[in-house]
Design a protein around this motif. Structure first.
Motif, PDB file in Angstrom:
ATOM      1  N   LEU A 209       0.827  -1.205   0.000  1.00 27.37           N
ATOM      2  CA  LEU A 209       0.000   0.000   0.000  1.00 27.37           C
ATOM      3  C   LEU A 209       0.863   1.257   0.000  1.00 27.37           C
ATOM      4  N   LYS A 210       0.570   2.175  -0.928  1.00 29.56           N
ATOM      5  CA  LYS A 210       1.298   3.434  -0.998  1.00 29.56           C
ATOM      6  C   LYS A 210       0.853   4.364   0.138  1.00 29.56           C
ATOM      7  N   PRO A 211       1.712   5.293   0.566  1.00 29.24           N
ATOM      8  CA  PRO A 211       1.348   6.223   1.648  1.00 29.24           C
ATOM      9  C   PRO A 211       0.111   7.053   1.289  1.00 29.24           C
ATOM     10  N   ASN A 212      -0.687   7.368   2.292  1.00 30.86           N
ATOM     11  CA  ASN A 212      -1.877   8.211   2.126  1.00 30.86           C
ATOM     12  C   ASN A 212      -2.853   7.640   1.099  1.00 30.86           C
ATOM     13  N   SER A 213      -2.979   6.338   1.096  1.00 27.72           N
ATOM     14  CA  SER A 213      -3.878   5.680   0.158  1.00 27.72           C
ATOM     15  C   SER A 213      -5.204   5.349   0.840  1.00 27.72           C
ATOM     16  N   THR A 214      -6.061   4.651   0.113  1.00 24.35           N
ATOM     17  CA  THR A 214      -7.401   4.335   0.615  1.00 24.35           C
ATOM     18  C   THR A 214      -7.580   2.830   0.731  1.00 24.35           C
ATOM     19  N   VAL A 215      -8.132   2.401   1.857  1.00 23.51           N
ATOM     20  CA  VAL A 215      -8.437   0.991   2.097  1.00 23.51           C
ATOM     21  C   VAL A 215      -9.943   0.851   2.261  1.00 23.51           C
ATOM     22  N   ILE A 216     -10.530  -0.103   1.542  1.00 22.33           N
ATOM     23  CA  ILE A 216     -11.975  -0.346   1.613  1.00 22.33           C
ATOM     24  C   ILE A 216     -12.196  -1.759   2.136  1.00 22.33           C
ATOM     25  N   ILE A 217     -12.942  -1.866   3.232  1.00 21.48           N
ATOM     26  CA  ILE A 217     -13.064  -3.144   3.935  1.00 21.48           C
ATOM     27  C   ILE A 217     -14.533  -3.518   4.125  1.00 21.48           C
ATOM     28  N   ASN A 218     -14.814  -4.787   3.931  1.00 18.37           N
ATOM     29  CA  ASN A 218     -16.140  -5.350   4.186  1.00 18.37           C
ATOM     30  C   ASN A 218     -16.259  -5.655   5.680  1.00 18.37           C
ATOM     31  N   LEU A 219     -17.059  -4.873   6.382  1.00 16.84           N
ATOM     32  CA  LEU A 219     -17.193  -5.057   7.836  1.00 16.84           C
ATOM     33  C   LEU A 219     -17.859  -6.381   8.202  1.00 16.84           C
ATOM     34  N   ASP A 220     -18.572  -6.990   7.265  1.00 19.26           N
ATOM     35  CA  ASP A 220     -19.215  -8.263   7.557  1.00 19.26           C
ATOM     36  C   ASP A 220     -18.198  -9.391   7.714  1.00 19.26           C
ATOM     37  N   SER A 221     -16.937  -9.144   7.336  1.00 17.64           N
ATOM     38  CA  SER A 221     -15.904 -10.177   7.448  1.00 17.64           C
ATOM     39  C   SER A 221     -15.372 -10.318   8.874  1.00 17.64           C
ATOM     40  N   HIS A 222     -15.602  -9.310   9.719  1.00 15.41           N
ATOM     41  CA  HIS A 222     -15.220  -9.372  11.141  1.00 15.41           C
ATOM     42  C   HIS A 222     -13.727  -9.596  11.361  1.00 15.41           C
ATOM     43  N   HIS A 223     -12.895  -9.038  10.498  1.00 22.57           N
ATOM     44  CA  HIS A 223     -11.458  -9.220  10.689  1.00 22.57           C
ATOM     45  C   HIS A 223     -10.723  -7.886  10.785  1.00 22.57           C
ATOM     46  N   PHE A 224     -11.469  -6.784  10.847  1.00 20.91           N
ATOM     47  CA  PHE A 224     -10.840  -5.473  10.855  1.00 20.91           C
ATOM     48  C   PHE A 224      -9.903  -5.288  12.042  1.00 20.91           C
ATOM     49  N   SER A 225     -10.268  -5.818  13.200  1.00 24.30           N
ATOM     50  CA  SER A 225      -9.445  -5.637  14.401  1.00 24.30           C
ATOM     51  C   SER A 225      -8.046  -6.226  14.222  1.00 24.30           C
ATOM     52  N   GLN A 226      -7.928  -7.269  13.395  1.00 26.05           N
ATOM     53  CA  GLN A 226      -6.632  -7.902  13.156  1.00 26.05           C
ATOM     54  C   GLN A 226      -5.787  -7.104  12.170  1.00 26.05           C
ATOM     55  N   TRP A 227      -6.428  -6.258  11.385  1.00 27.17           N
ATOM     56  CA  TRP A 227      -5.732  -5.547  10.316  1.00 27.17           C
ATOM     57  C   TRP A 227      -5.340  -4.119  10.680  1.00 27.17           C
ATOM     58  N   LYS A 228      -5.851  -3.603  11.787  1.00 29.19           N
ATOM     59  CA  LYS A 228      -5.655  -2.191  12.123  1.00 29.19           C
ATOM     60  C   LYS A 228      -4.197  -1.770  12.086  1.00 29.19           C
ATOM     61  N   LYS A 229      -3.328  -2.599  12.650  1.00 28.61           N
ATOM     62  CA  LYS A 229      -1.918  -2.230  12.742  1.00 28.61           C
ATOM     63  C   LYS A 229      -1.249  -2.149  11.376  1.00 28.61           C
ATOM     64  N   ASP A 230      -1.829  -2.798  10.370  1.00 34.28           N
ATOM     65  CA  ASP A 230      -1.223  -2.844   9.041  1.00 34.28           C
ATOM     66  C   ASP A 230      -1.679  -1.713   8.125  1.00 34.28           C
ATOM     67  N   ILE A 231      -2.671  -0.936   8.549  1.00 36.22           N
ATOM     68  CA  ILE A 231      -3.230   0.081   7.645  1.00 36.22           C
ATOM     69  C   ILE A 231      -3.236   1.466   8.286  1.00 36.22           C
TER      70      ILE A 231
END
Length: 271
Positions: A209-231
């Motif tokens: 991911l390039k700096p200052n980019s956009t991430v779009i996540i499906n909240l129904d997947s219930h995995h956002f908490s695991q990804w926070k540190k990476d985005i």
């Protein structure tokens, strides 16, 4: 693709050029698709070795080769340590030399359909490349990126995997400006072992991911908490069928097009 000299390709791939320098406008990995003057990269897989097709490529007037073996044909060739890695290195260089906005899509299912719809929308606003069919692996992604030219405005790249590490590799080559994780389901469990394994593999997309980019996540997947540190340092948008106050993915794409159009109009006024 962007024209490259053999000397430049040798430099990009840390390879050694034997023979005269030539300008290359087409890179091919399938002898059935060879055109006169192209560069043929002889890939080696688990069940095949494309070096055995070099003589066929010569008959079809291939101009040069990238190989792992000292085959000594009567045309220029570049010897590299790994031809598959060399393909990715060339594609990564091409991607960095263009101004195209790259949107990378991954997920357990539906990503090919989303990719096709997204590319169809973006083509209404400018030259767009997209992954052909579902060629979304460490070979298909570089071959898609090699299509990029200076006139391209967008690239829609599908990233798939059957084992850990594959999406990290293709994401770093793609260097996306926008990332979408469509969903997380139990798929390819032989390679990922569990749903958590699938989640971790899909999150590899953040590595490029390039700096200052956009991430779009499906909240129904219930995995956002695991990804926070990476985005961190990214604009994060969500969509959901089950939850309220959602952001629909295609609304984001339309907004993306609108902003590009607005900037173009401003540029015209300034002229």
């Amino acid at each position: 693709m962007i024209s490259l000299s053999l000397k430049k390709i040798a430099l990009i791939t840390n390879g050694t050029l034997y023979g005269a320098d030539l300008l290359i406008n087409e890179i091919v990995i399938d002898t059935k698709k060879i055109i006169p003057g192209c560069l043929f990269i002889a890939l080696i897989g688990r069940k095949f070795d494309a070096h055995i097709f070099i003589h066929d490529a010569l008959k079809k007037k291939c101009a040069a080769f990238v190989t792992q073996k000292n085959i000594k044909p009567h045309v220029p060739y570049i010897i590299v340590e790994n031809t598959s890695i060399a393909l990715g290195q060339i594609a990564g260089w091409v991607r960095k030399k263009t101004k195209a906005k790259i949107l990378a899509i991954t997920g357990s299912c539906g990503k090919t359909s989303v990719k096709e719809m997204t590319a169809s929308i973006l083509r209404k606003n400018g030259n767009t490349i997209s992954t052909i069919d579902n060629l979304n692996n460490n070979i298909g992604v570089p071959m898609t990126l090699l299509q990029l030219k200076q006139e391209h405005k967008y690239g829609v790249i599908e990233l798939g995997a059957s084992k850990p590490g594959e999406i990290a590799y293709t994401s770093n080559i793609s260097q996306p400006d926008i990332i979408l994780i469509n969903n997380i389901h139990c798929a390819h469990l032989q390679g990922f072992k569990s749903l958590l394994g699938v989640s971790k593999a899909k999150s590899e997309i953040f590595s490029g991911l390039k700096p200052n980019s956009t991430v779009i996540i499906n909240l129904d997947s219930h995995h956002f908490s695991q990804w926070k540190k990476d985005i961190k340092n990214s604009n994060i948008l969500f969509f959901s069928i089950k939850k309220k106050n959602i952001v629909i993915f295609f609304v984001v794409i339309l907004k993306f097009i609108y902003m590009a159009h607005l900037l173009r109009c401003i540029h015209r006024v300034e002229k």
